[in-house]
Design a protein around this motif. Structure first.
Motif, short mmCIF file in Angstrom:
data_model
loop_
_atom_site.label_atom_id
_atom_site.label_comp_id
_atom_site.label_asym_id
_atom_site.label_seq_id
_atom_site.Cartn_x
_atom_site.Cartn_y
_atom_site.Cartn_z
N SER A 97 0.74 -1.41 -0.10
CA SER A 97 -0.06 -0.03 0.13
C SER A 97 0.88 1.21 0.12
O SER A 97 0.42 2.36 -0.54
N GLN A 98 1.86 1.17 0.63
CA GLN A 98 2.94 2.35 0.89
C GLN A 98 3.43 2.66 -0.69
O GLN A 98 3.52 3.75 -1.11
N VAL A 99 3.78 1.56 -1.38
CA VAL A 99 4.44 1.62 -2.65
C VAL A 99 3.37 2.47 -3.64
O VAL A 99 3.56 3.22 -4.38
N ARG A 100 2.19 1.81 -3.64
CA ARG A 100 0.98 2.31 -4.36
C ARG A 100 0.66 3.52 -4.00
O ARG A 100 0.42 4.59 -5.15
N PHE A 101 0.62 4.04 -2.86
CA PHE A 101 0.33 5.54 -2.26
C PHE A 101 1.51 6.55 -2.89
O PHE A 101 1.19 7.49 -3.55
N GLN A 102 2.83 5.90 -3.03
CA GLN A 102 3.89 6.75 -3.43
C GLN A 102 3.50 6.94 -5.35
O GLN A 102 4.10 7.95 -5.80
N GLN A 103 3.11 5.77 -5.85
CA GLN A 103 2.93 6.09 -7.37
C GLN A 103 1.71 6.95 -7.50
O GLN A 103 1.90 7.91 -8.36
N VAL A 104 0.76 6.66 -6.75
CA VAL A 104 -0.58 7.72 -7.14
C VAL A 104 0.06 9.05 -6.88
O VAL A 104 -0.56 10.09 -7.39
N ARG A 149 -10.33 16.19 -16.89
CA ARG A 149 -8.95 15.79 -17.52
C ARG A 149 -8.01 15.24 -16.80
O ARG A 149 -7.25 14.39 -16.82
N ALA A 150 -8.09 15.66 -15.34
CA ALA A 150 -7.19 15.36 -14.16
C ALA A 150 -7.59 13.72 -14.01
O ALA A 150 -6.64 12.87 -13.86
N ARG A 151 -8.82 13.55 -13.85
CA ARG A 151 -9.35 12.02 -13.61
C ARG A 151 -9.15 11.31 -14.73
O ARG A 151 -8.60 10.03 -14.46
N ALA A 152 -9.10 11.66 -15.80
CA ALA A 152 -8.92 10.96 -17.29
C ALA A 152 -7.29 10.70 -17.13
O ALA A 152 -6.82 9.41 -17.47
N THR A 153 -6.58 11.68 -16.94
CA THR A 153 -4.98 11.26 -16.87
C THR A 153 -4.87 10.10 -15.82
O THR A 153 -3.89 9.31 -15.99
N LEU A 154 -5.21 10.29 -14.50
CA LEU A 154 -5.06 9.33 -13.33
C LEU A 154 -5.52 7.91 -13.76
O LEU A 154 -5.05 7.03 -13.36
N ARG A 155 -6.72 8.02 -14.70
CA ARG A 155 -7.31 6.60 -15.09
C ARG A 155 -6.34 5.99 -15.91
O ARG A 155 -5.99 4.88 -15.91
N GLY A 156 -5.66 6.96 -16.95
CA GLY A 156 -4.67 6.31 -17.65
C GLY A 156 -3.38 5.82 -17.15
O GLY A 156 -2.86 4.76 -17.40
N PHE A 157 -3.16 6.38 -15.96
CA PHE A 157 -1.96 5.97 -14.90
C PHE A 157 -2.45 4.57 -14.57
O PHE A 157 -1.55 3.50 -14.30
N GLU A 158 -3.74 4.50 -13.82
CA GLU A 158 -4.30 2.95 -13.59
C GLU A 158 -4.16 2.22 -14.60
O GLU A 158 -3.80 1.00 -14.26
N ALA A 159 -4.51 2.53 -15.76
CA ALA A 159 -4.38 1.42 -16.83
C ALA A 159 -3.20 1.02 -17.13
O ALA A 159 -2.91 0.41 -18.34
N GLY A 160 -2.06 1.78 -16.65
CA GLY A 160 -0.67 1.47 -17.02
C GLY A 160 -0.01 2.33 -17.85
O GLY A 160 1.28 2.16 -18.27
N MET A 161 -0.67 3.37 -18.31
CA MET A 161 0.02 4.47 -19.16
C MET A 161 0.82 5.30 -18.11
O MET A 161 0.45 5.57 -17.22
N HIS A 162 2.04 5.78 -18.42
CA HIS A 162 2.89 6.21 -17.68
C HIS A 162 2.66 7.93 -18.22
O HIS A 162 2.44 8.17 -19.02
N LEU A 163 2.64 8.75 -16.94
CA LEU A 163 2.62 10.24 -17.14
C LEU A 163 3.95 10.62 -17.46
O LEU A 163 4.83 10.48 -17.00
N ALA A 164 3.88 11.56 -18.63
CA ALA A 164 5.05 12.36 -18.79
C ALA A 164 4.94 13.53 -17.83
O ALA A 164 3.87 14.28 -17.71
N PRO A 165 6.12 14.10 -17.46
CA PRO A 165 6.01 15.59 -16.44
C PRO A 165 5.59 16.58 -17.51
O PRO A 165 5.95 16.60 -18.73
#
Length: 182
Positions: A97-104, A149-165
């Protein structure tokens, strides 16, 4: 320095504010920049040459204050990036859970500023849309768009897509609905 015309700082506030707005492109930041300039000028009034151009001197201080702020912000961003890189290379903690929290958290921090602010006010602070929009000084529809847009980006992260800075001045491409993008 006894000539009142040469020392009319109040009369130079207009040009200082205009130049500050031109540099910062933000009214509040411009006012802060002018205030910082006047404080620096006061602290360094001994460096003003007798018979010198007060307007040029103040504009120079304003410009240098702006550049110093930009450099400070860039250095801070670099330090944060380096800290984030060090965190990512550290040994993962035993608790999943700590790892997941840091990723989110990392994904949230990579969102563009306006999306991150909107999501923070609504999702973390629990503000209703109307209050969050008022706090950000934007219409409710704009707030809802940023949240989407923010939620869609985070859903993309959940789906395994990496966010670019986010890159400075980069805006996502808009999709044309009901037409062509030619």
């Amino acid at each position: 320095m006894n000539d009142p015309k040469r020392m009319d700082v109040i009369g130079l506030l207009g040009p200082l504010r205009r130049y500050a707005r031109s540099l910062t492109r933000d009214e509040t930041q411009a006012e802060d920049l002018v205030q910082d300039t006047l404080v620096r000028a006061y602290e360094r009034h001994g460096s003003f040459r007798s018979g010198g151009n007060l307007r040029g001197w103040l504009l120079s201080i304003l410009h240098n204050t702006f550049i110093d702020g930009r450099r400070r912000d860039t250095a801070e961003a670099r330090r944060l990036e380096q800290a984030a890189a060090m965190i990512e290379t550290a040994a993962p903690p035993a608790q999943e859970s700590q790892v997941r929290f840091q990723q989110v958290q990392a994904a949230f921090l990579r969102l563009p500023d306006e999306q991150r602010a909107a999501l923070h006010l609504v999702a973390i602070e629990g503000l209703p849309y109307q209050e969050a929009a008022e706090a950000l000084g934007i219409p409710v529809g704009t707030l809802m768009s940023r949240l989407g847009r923010a939620r869609a980006t985070l859903r993309g992260f959940e789906a395994g897509m990496h966010l670019a800075p986010p890159s400075e001045g980069h805006h996502p491409r808009l999709r044309i609905v009901g037409g062509s993008d030619v």
